[in-house]
Design a protein around this motif. Structure first.
Motif, PDB file in Angstrom:
ATOM      1  N   LEU A  61       0.834  -1.205   0.000  1.00 30.08           N
ATOM      2  CA  LEU A  61       0.000   0.000   0.000  1.00 30.08           C
ATOM      3  C   LEU A  61       0.867   1.253   0.000  1.00 30.08           C
ATOM      4  CD1 LEU A  61      -2.665   1.534   0.193  1.00 30.08           C
ATOM      5  CD2 LEU A  61      -2.617   1.216   2.665  1.00 30.08           C
ATOM      6  N   ASP A  62       0.832   1.972  -1.119  1.00 26.11           N
ATOM      7  CA  ASP A  62       1.466   3.285  -1.217  1.00 26.11           C
ATOM      8  C   ASP A  62       0.399   4.315  -0.873  1.00 26.11           C
ATOM      9  OD1 ASP A  62       2.435   5.749  -2.004  1.00 26.11           O
ATOM     10  OD2 ASP A  62       3.239   5.052  -3.930  1.00 26.11           O
ATOM     11  N   VAL A  63       0.578   5.009   0.249  1.00 24.84           N
ATOM     12  CA  VAL A  63      -0.485   5.907   0.732  1.00 24.84           C
ATOM     13  C   VAL A  63      -0.673   7.141  -0.152  1.00 24.84           C
ATOM     14  CG1 VAL A  63      -0.230   5.144   3.128  1.00 24.84           C
ATOM     15  CG2 VAL A  63       1.024   7.183   2.355  1.00 24.84           C
ATOM     16  N   THR A  64       0.245   7.366  -1.102  1.00 31.84           N
ATOM     17  CA  THR A  64       0.078   8.535  -1.982  1.00 31.84           C
ATOM     18  C   THR A  64      -0.843   8.233  -3.161  1.00 31.84           C
ATOM     19  OG1 THR A  64       1.970   8.054  -3.420  1.00 31.84           O
ATOM     20  CG2 THR A  64       2.407   9.329  -1.424  1.00 31.84           C
ATOM     21  N   SER A  65      -1.217   6.968  -3.318  1.00 29.85           N
ATOM     22  CA  SER A  65      -2.115   6.599  -4.413  1.00 29.85           C
ATOM     23  C   SER A  65      -3.522   6.405  -3.867  1.00 29.85           C
ATOM     24  CB  SER A  65      -1.630   5.303  -5.079  1.00 29.85           C
ATOM     25  OG  SER A  65      -2.658   4.774  -5.884  1.00 29.85           O
ATOM     26  N   GLU A  66      -4.398   7.367  -4.138  1.00 27.78           N
ATOM     27  CA  GLU A  66      -5.755   7.292  -3.573  1.00 27.78           C
ATOM     28  C   GLU A  66      -6.490   6.049  -4.085  1.00 27.78           C
ATOM     29  OE1 GLU A  66      -8.228  10.795  -4.028  1.00 27.78           O
ATOM     30  OE2 GLU A  66      -9.430  10.184  -2.306  1.00 27.78           O
ATOM     31  N   SER A  67      -6.232   5.686  -5.344  1.00 29.46           N
ATOM     32  CA  SER A  67      -6.938   4.519  -5.891  1.00 29.46           C
ATOM     33  C   SER A  67      -6.448   3.227  -5.210  1.00 29.46           C
ATOM     34  CB  SER A  67      -6.766   4.437  -7.411  1.00 29.46           C
ATOM     35  OG  SER A  67      -5.394   4.371  -7.713  1.00 29.46           O
ATOM     36  N   GLU A  68      -5.131   3.145  -4.960  1.00 28.54           N
ATOM     37  CA  GLU A  68      -4.601   1.957  -4.281  1.00 28.54           C
ATOM     38  C   GLU A  68      -5.128   1.884  -2.840  1.00 28.54           C
ATOM     39  OE1 GLU A  68      -0.498   0.761  -5.294  1.00 28.54           O
ATOM     40  OE2 GLU A  68      -0.186   0.537  -3.152  1.00 28.54           O
ATOM     41  N   VAL A  69      -5.197   3.047  -2.194  1.00 27.65           N
ATOM     42  CA  VAL A  69      -5.723   3.092  -0.815  1.00 27.65           C
ATOM     43  C   VAL A  69      -7.158   2.554  -0.795  1.00 27.65           C
ATOM     44  CG1 VAL A  69      -6.481   4.649   1.029  1.00 27.65           C
ATOM     45  CG2 VAL A  69      -4.217   4.963   0.001  1.00 27.65           C
ATOM     46  N   LYS A  70      -7.987   3.065  -1.707  1.00 27.84           N
ATOM     47  CA  LYS A  70      -9.404   2.638  -1.747  1.00 27.84           C
ATOM     48  C   LYS A  70      -9.502   1.136  -1.998  1.00 27.84           C
ATOM     49  CE  LYS A  70     -11.673   6.859  -3.358  1.00 27.84           C
ATOM     50  NZ  LYS A  70     -12.049   7.592  -4.558  1.00 27.84           N
ATOM     51  N   ASP A  71      -8.668   0.663  -2.919  1.00 25.49           N
ATOM     52  CA  ASP A  71      -8.692  -0.754  -3.294  1.00 25.49           C
ATOM     53  C   ASP A  71      -8.286  -1.646  -2.116  1.00 25.49           C
ATOM     54  OD1 ASP A  71      -8.838  -2.902  -5.186  1.00 25.49           O
ATOM     55  OD2 ASP A  71      -6.646  -2.958  -5.112  1.00 25.49           O
ATOM     56  N   VAL A  72      -7.209  -1.280  -1.423  1.00 22.74           N
ATOM     57  CA  VAL A  72      -6.735  -2.112  -0.302  1.00 22.74           C
ATOM     58  C   VAL A  72      -7.757  -2.103   0.840  1.00 22.74           C
ATOM     59  CG1 VAL A  72      -4.968  -2.283   1.524  1.00 22.74           C
ATOM     60  CG2 VAL A  72      -4.278  -1.960  -0.860  1.00 22.74           C
ATOM     61  N   ILE A  73      -8.296  -0.932   1.151  1.00 24.45           N
ATOM     62  CA  ILE A  73      -9.284  -0.860   2.253  1.00 24.45           C
ATOM     63  C   ILE A  73     -10.506  -1.717   1.895  1.00 24.45           C
ATOM     64  CG2 ILE A  73     -10.777   0.662   3.647  1.00 24.45           C
ATOM     65  CD1 ILE A  73      -7.816   1.390   4.121  1.00 24.45           C
ATOM     66  N   ALA A  74     -10.917  -1.672   0.625  1.00 23.31           N
ATOM     67  CA  ALA A  74     -12.065  -2.498   0.191  1.00 23.31           C
ATOM     68  C   ALA A  74     -11.741  -3.983   0.342  1.00 23.31           C
ATOM     69  CB  ALA A  74     -12.419  -2.169  -1.259  1.00 23.31           C
ATOM     70  N   GLN A  75     -10.504  -4.365   0.003  1.00 23.22           N
ATOM     71  CA  GLN A  75     -10.108  -5.784   0.149  1.00 23.22           C
ATOM     72  C   GLN A  75     -10.085  -6.209   1.622  1.00 23.22           C
ATOM     73  OE1 GLN A  75      -6.808  -7.425  -2.211  1.00 23.22           O
ATOM     74  NE2 GLN A  75      -6.715  -5.445  -3.236  1.00 23.22           N
ATOM     75  N   VAL A  76      -9.635  -5.317   2.485  1.00 20.15           N
ATOM     76  CA  VAL A  76      -9.592  -5.635   3.924  1.00 20.15           C
ATOM     77  C   VAL A  76     -11.017  -5.808   4.451  1.00 20.15           C
ATOM     78  CG1 VAL A  76      -8.950  -4.764   6.221  1.00 20.15           C
ATOM     79  CG2 VAL A  76      -7.381  -4.468   4.295  1.00 20.15           C
ATOM     80  N   LYS A  77     -11.909  -4.904   4.038  1.00 20.28           N
ATOM     81  CA  LYS A  77     -13.323  -4.983   4.468  1.00 20.28           C
ATOM     82  C   LYS A  77     -13.945  -6.295   3.979  1.00 20.28           C
ATOM     83  CE  LYS A  77     -17.681  -3.413   5.131  1.00 20.28           C
ATOM     84  NZ  LYS A  77     -18.438  -3.924   6.237  1.00 20.28           N
ATOM     85  N   GLU A  78     -13.620  -6.646   2.729  1.00 15.70           N
ATOM     86  CA  GLU A  78     -14.141  -7.883   2.128  1.00 15.70           C
ATOM     87  C   GLU A  78     -13.640  -9.109   2.921  1.00 15.70           C
ATOM     88  OE1 GLU A  78     -15.890  -8.171  -0.818  1.00 15.70           O
ATOM     89  OE2 GLU A  78     -15.760 -10.365  -0.978  1.00 15.70           O
ATOM     90  N   LYS A  79     -12.353  -9.081   3.280  1.00 17.42           N
ATOM     91  CA  LYS A  79     -11.727 -10.230   3.961  1.00 17.42           C
ATOM     92  C   LYS A  79     -12.211 -10.387   5.395  1.00 17.42           C
ATOM     93  CE  LYS A  79      -7.156 -12.192   4.994  1.00 17.42           C
ATOM     94  NZ  LYS A  79      -7.486 -13.561   4.649  1.00 17.42           N
TER      95      LYS A  79
END
Ligand SMILES: NC(=O)c1ccc[n+]([C@@H]2O[C@H](COP(=O)([O-])OP(=O)(O)OC[C@H]3O[C@@H](n4cnc5c(N)ncnc54)[C@H](O)[C@@H]3O)[C@@H](O)[C@H]2O)c1
Length: 248
Positions: A61-79
């Motif tokens: 997770l590179d915190v400067t990429s808003e799209s990557e942040v959204k994607d990782v948080i969504a994956q964590v919520k899913e998991k």
């Protein structure tokens, strides 16, 4: 303090303070999502947690990429079905002369926008849960004067202000947002900045009433308290953990 059944995301967690925070939250029972720019070192931290009987997963997770942040948080919520704790620890520190503005954009991207992107991505989940804890890692550089830390000091001051601003807005929704401002903590960042500034460690030690450099565990203990239910009535505060540097 007990964090059993809590899911915690820690940014910049492959080493240093973030690693210390991940280990502490796992020790208290949280399922820890260890994130950083590269996945392999995060997986080592995950292994360290698992060996000690804890639960953790790694994400790039590179915190400067808003799209990557959204994607990782969504994956964590899913998991895991929930996100209870976010520790915005990822940060960089640069040194520069007062007339050098070449590093400010990078600092703003990581140290300020990174905090905003990650917080904004978890807040809808926390609002729905009516429960959440966010801790931002600031710095005493946000309070005191250090030569050649212009961009970094400005960014960490912004983190302290942002913490207050967001905390007031979301406290009524079951979400506590606070910050920790470390002093000099033994990590690769301190080593690098110390070298760049030509810091004399014996002089630094003389400025610290506790007469020792802090450890990642010192910061992790403060974070663990702020994300616990014991800190429920603490809102928008920045807890300085610096061995007394700022009280002299
Ligand atoms: N060490 C100190 O003395 C000290 C003092 C005050 C505040 N802090 C703050 O504590 C936090 C942790 O610092 P540390 O001392 O452990 O430093 P560190 O350099 O050892 O670790 C910082 C981590 O952040 C990660 N990172 C950098 N850019 C990132 C990005 N774009 N996305 C995701 N991760 C990224 C790095 O890969 C690294 O693993 C930082 O916010 C720092 O500003 C440190």
């Amino acid at each position: 303090m007990n964090l059993k059944n809590k899911v915690a995301i820690v940014t910049g967690a492959q080493r240093g303070i973030g690693q210390g925070i991940s280990l502490k939250l796992a020790e208290l029972g949280a399922k820890v999502v260890v994130t950083d720019m590269t996945i392999e070192p995060c997986e080592k931290v995950v292994q360290e947690i698992i060996v000690k009987g804890g639960e953790a997963v790694a994400f790039k997770l590179d915190v400067t990429s808003e799209s990557e942040v959204k994607d990782v948080i969504a994956q964590v919520k899913e998991k895991f079905g929930q996100v209870d704790i976010l520790v915005n620890n990822a940060g960089i520190c640069t040194t520069e002369e007062a007339d050098d503005t070449s590093k400010i954009d990078k600092i703003v991207d990581v140290d300020i926008k990174g905090v905003l992107y990650c917080s904004k991505a978890v807040l809808p989940i926390m609002i729905e849960q009516k429960y959440g804890k966010i801790v931002n890692i600031a710095s005493i550089a946000g309070y005191v004067s250090w030569a050649k830390l212009h961009s970094y000091s400005a960014a960490k001051g912004a983190v302290i202000s942002l913490t207050k601003c967001m905390a007031g807005e979301f406290a009524g929704m079951g979400i506590n947002i606070n910050a920790v401002a470390p002093g000099a903590i033994q990590t690769p960042m301190l080593d690098n900045v110390g070298k760049e500034l030509g810091m004399d460690m014996s002089q630094t030690l003389m400025a610290i009433p506790k007469a020792r450099i802090g450890t990642p565990e010192d910061i992790a203990n403060a974070v663990a308290f702020l994300v616990s239910d014991e800190a429920d009535y603490i809102v928008g505060q920045t807890l300085i953990v610096d061995g007394g540097y700022t009280v002299r």
